[in-house]
Design an enzyme around this catalytic site. Sequence first.
Site, PDB file in Angstrom:
ATOM      1  CB  THR A  12      -0.918  -0.007   1.247  1.00  0.00           C
ATOM      2  OG1 THR A  12      -1.689  -1.211   1.213  1.00  0.00           O
ATOM      3  CG2 THR A  12      -1.841   1.193   1.276  1.00  0.00           C
ATOM      4  CB  VAL A  13       3.128   2.741   2.501  1.00  0.00           C
ATOM      5  CG1 VAL A  13       3.981   3.999   2.618  1.00  0.00           C
ATOM      6  CG2 VAL A  13       1.966   2.803   3.501  1.00  0.00           C
TER       7      VAL A  13
ATOM      8  N   GLY B  63       0.494   9.376   9.211  1.00  0.00           N
ATOM      9  CA  GLY B  63       0.481   9.377   7.741  1.00  0.00           C
ATOM     10  C   GLY B  63       0.879  10.678   7.081  1.00  0.00           C
TER      11      GLY B  63
ATOM     12  CG  ASP C 187      -1.383   2.280  14.880  1.00  0.00           C
ATOM     13  OD1 ASP C 187      -0.456   1.943  14.130  1.00  0.00           O
ATOM     14  OD2 ASP C 187      -2.049   3.323  14.705  1.00  0.00           O
TER      15      ASP C 187
ATOM     16  CE  LYS D 150      -0.062   5.754  13.846  1.00  0.00           C
ATOM     17  NZ  LYS D 150      -1.455   5.590  13.466  1.00  0.00           N
TER      18      LYS D 150
HETATM   19  P1  NDP Z   1       1.605  -3.823   2.938  1.00  0.00           P
HETATM   20  O1  NDP Z   1       1.442  -5.165   3.532  1.00  0.00           O
HETATM   21  O2  NDP Z   1       0.534  -3.308   2.035  1.00  0.00           O
HETATM   22  O3  NDP Z   1       2.990  -3.752   2.135  1.00  0.00           O
HETATM   23  C1  NDP Z   1       4.165  -4.388   2.534  1.00  0.00           C
HETATM   24  C2  NDP Z   1       4.798  -4.947   1.288  1.00  0.00           C
HETATM   25  O4  NDP Z   1       6.116  -5.374   1.572  1.00  0.00           O
HETATM   26  C3  NDP Z   1       4.013  -6.161   0.754  1.00  0.00           C
HETATM   27  O5  NDP Z   1       3.834  -6.033  -0.635  1.00  0.00           O
HETATM   28  C4  NDP Z   1       4.936  -7.322   1.114  1.00  0.00           C
HETATM   29  O6  NDP Z   1       4.809  -8.393   0.240  1.00  0.00           O
HETATM   30  C5  NDP Z   1       6.291  -6.652   0.964  1.00  0.00           C
HETATM   31  N1  NDP Z   1       7.342  -7.359   1.670  1.00  0.00           N
HETATM   32  C6  NDP Z   1       7.288  -7.913   2.905  1.00  0.00           C
HETATM   33  N2  NDP Z   1       8.478  -8.503   3.195  1.00  0.00           N
HETATM   34  C7  NDP Z   1       9.268  -8.321   2.121  1.00  0.00           C
HETATM   35  C8  NDP Z   1      10.604  -8.716   1.791  1.00  0.00           C
HETATM   36  N3  NDP Z   1      11.326  -9.439   2.640  1.00  0.00           N
HETATM   37  N4  NDP Z   1      11.109  -8.349   0.599  1.00  0.00           N
HETATM   38  C9  NDP Z   1      10.372  -7.628  -0.269  1.00  0.00           C
HETATM   39  N5  NDP Z   1       9.094  -7.242  -0.036  1.00  0.00           N
HETATM   40  C10 NDP Z   1       8.553  -7.575   1.157  1.00  0.00           C
HETATM   41  O7  NDP Z   1       1.843  -2.810   4.140  1.00  0.00           O
HETATM   42  P2  NDP Z   1       1.627  -1.237   4.132  1.00  0.00           P
HETATM   43  O8  NDP Z   1       2.148  -0.649   2.889  1.00  0.00           O
HETATM   44  O9  NDP Z   1       0.230  -0.925   4.549  1.00  0.00           O
HETATM   45  O10 NDP Z   1       2.536  -0.805   5.379  1.00  0.00           O
HETATM   46  C11 NDP Z   1       3.941  -0.652   5.243  1.00  0.00           C
HETATM   47  C12 NDP Z   1       4.460   0.102   6.435  1.00  0.00           C
HETATM   48  O11 NDP Z   1       3.864   1.389   6.470  1.00  0.00           O
HETATM   49  C13 NDP Z   1       4.120  -0.533   7.792  1.00  0.00           C
HETATM   50  O12 NDP Z   1       5.207  -0.362   8.659  1.00  0.00           O
HETATM   51  C14 NDP Z   1       2.923   0.259   8.275  1.00  0.00           C
HETATM   52  O13 NDP Z   1       2.803   0.292   9.671  1.00  0.00           O
HETATM   53  C15 NDP Z   1       3.261   1.626   7.735  1.00  0.00           C
HETATM   54  N6  NDP Z   1       2.114   2.504   7.543  1.00  0.00           N
HETATM   55  C16 NDP Z   1       1.070   2.108   6.770  1.00  0.00           C
HETATM   56  C17 NDP Z   1       0.020   2.964   6.556  1.00  0.00           C
HETATM   57  C18 NDP Z   1      -1.107   2.595   5.665  1.00  0.00           C
HETATM   58  O14 NDP Z   1      -1.981   3.442   5.446  1.00  0.00           O
HETATM   59  N7  NDP Z   1      -1.148   1.403   5.104  1.00  0.00           N
HETATM   60  C19 NDP Z   1      -0.033   4.298   7.209  1.00  0.00           C
HETATM   61  C20 NDP Z   1       1.149   4.628   7.955  1.00  0.00           C
HETATM   62  C21 NDP Z   1       2.173   3.740   8.121  1.00  0.00           C
HETATM   63  P3  NDP Z   1       3.690  -9.544   0.584  1.00  0.00           P
HETATM   64  O15 NDP Z   1       2.366  -8.862   0.530  1.00  0.00           O
HETATM   65  O16 NDP Z   1       3.881 -10.554  -0.441  1.00  0.00           O
HETATM   66  O17 NDP Z   1       4.022 -10.047   1.967  1.00  0.00           O
HETATM   67  N1  HSE Z   2      -3.850   1.468  11.458  1.00  0.00           N
HETATM   68  C1  HSE Z   2      -3.599   2.871  11.504  1.00  0.00           C
HETATM   69  C2  HSE Z   2      -4.862   3.631  11.774  1.00  0.00           C
HETATM   70  C3  HSE Z   2      -3.017   3.396  10.214  1.00  0.00           C
HETATM   71  O1  HSE Z   2      -5.946   3.056  11.839  1.00  0.00           O
HETATM   72  O2  HSE Z   2      -4.754   4.843  11.936  1.00  0.00           O
HETATM   73  C4  HSE Z   2      -1.562   3.311  10.163  1.00  0.00           C
HETATM   74  O3  HSE Z   2      -0.991   4.021  11.205  1.00  0.00           O
END
Ligand code: NDP
Ligand code: HSE
Length: 429
Positions: A13-14, A137, A204, A208
């Site tokens: 996602t990010v 975020g 969570d 923060k």
């Molecule tokens: P996702 O699960 O959507 O993305 C993580 C990605 O990393 C997946 O595609 C995963 O693949 C890949 N991945 C995991 N391990 C490996 C590896 N060893 N090598 C290569 N790729 C890998 O998570 P998010 O994007 O939602 O979150 C990412 C970070 O951002 C987290 O720390 C989260 O707390 C933080 N965050 C997220 C927010 C959000 O809105 N989503 C907001 C603020 C912070 P696979 O799916 O195949 O496991």
């Molecule tokens: N899970 C969090 C929330 C988003 O609901 O705000 C990432 O920090």
Amino acid sequence: MKPLNIAILGCGTVGGGVAQILTQQKELLSKRAGREINLKVIAELKPQAAIERFGLDQKFFEHNSIGEILDDPDIDIVIETMGGKSDFVHNTCLEVLKRGKNLVTANKALLAERGADIFQLAADNKLQLGYEAAVCGAIPIIKGIKECFTGDVIESVSGIMNGTSNYILTQMQEKGLDFGAALKLAQENGYAEADPSLDLNGGDASHKLILLLKLAFGLTVSMDELSRTGIQFITKNDMDFAKEINASIKLICFAKLVDNQVYAMVRPMAVKNDNTLSNVNYAVNAVRLDGKYSKTHFLIGKGAGSTETAMSIVSDIVFIARHGEVPAYNEEAKYTLGDSKKLSFPYLISFKTNNLPGTTGVITTAIGNQGINIETVGHNRLDDQNGIADFPIETEECTLEAIEKAVAEIRKLKGDLLIDEPKIIPILH
Ligand code: NDP
Ligand code: HSE
């Protein structure tokens, strides 16, 4: 000048949002940065899914093992968006810094729970560690504190820092839903994870707040040290009780500096309607900052989402390109963590009791015996079938310590009175 080469680890996602912005806005960002910003490579476990989801070019996924990326001397900044606090992710972040590369991450769990050596290594090696995205975020609170409040002494940081719990509480408040129904709605609408425990138990939000405590007050606080209560125990009646005193229940991250001690907690609070935070609804996040000289500020916006969170990461990249090393806001810890039970608030306490004569008398007497002044006693919600009464008391300012003593006295005076632990909710004006 040589282009600034970027690698992304984890294109979910990010990370996918970061890749989109870096490719769509390459020219603009390069102008702003004063040098070419070049996305070079993306490591991802499921590259084809990422290519399709984010419309990315195959070329970013060639020669993309994490080992190759770490070994590539041309990579200047590594974006960690794999998530989690596993040894693998922790070691990868350390290795990025050991290889002399700057690190940008959205990973609040990792930084809050296992971040000490990562922050230290970045400082020792004079490298940048960007983590704007890890706290609320898209809201620019990290750079806000680091860059814009360098002339101030921060006295308090508080806010709504978890969108999922705020969405659930808003649904309970507006639709009169109970907790389970509101959680189900959040899951159906994509706001809550299949396992939403960290959002609901305040974990969570605590991550923060821990990062903000470090930045704003130079204070290192562990998850065990931080006083934390989640929203799982909030009922429809509690929401109604709050409404009756012109307040809304919100999961609040709270930190306040008093006489060189910082009092910090994450817990549901009844926020009075004249406080801006009470009107921050659904998945929106908000941070309130109080400075000794500049007074009160609110930052309100998206705390999560793909491009929303990615924007903060991209801003960190441009910032690194422009600034190089920037000193920390608070270089030394000057303060200690206070005992949050000793900080005074007005409180909303809800009592679930057996419906017996004299119930209110016992409770109000015990409260009075602790020197706590009662502001109002709300009216009873009776469950006649089960002989249960649920009613609220609003107190004037007092400490949690005093309320806990009163509750112990109620148990001593009449052991069969309380059915559940009373809910002790600070009131925020
Ligand atoms: P996702 O699960 O959507 O993305 C993580 C990605 O990393 C997946 O595609 C995963 O693949 C890949 N991945 C995991 N391990 C490996 C590896 N060893 N090598 C290569 N790729 C890998 O998570 P998010 O994007 O939602 O979150 C990412 C970070 O951002 C987290 O720390 C989260 O707390 C933080 N965050 C997220 C927010 C959000 O809105 N989503 C907001 C603020 C912070 P696979 O799916 O195949 O496991
Ligand atoms: N899970 C969090 C929330 C988003 O609901 O705000 C990432 O920090």
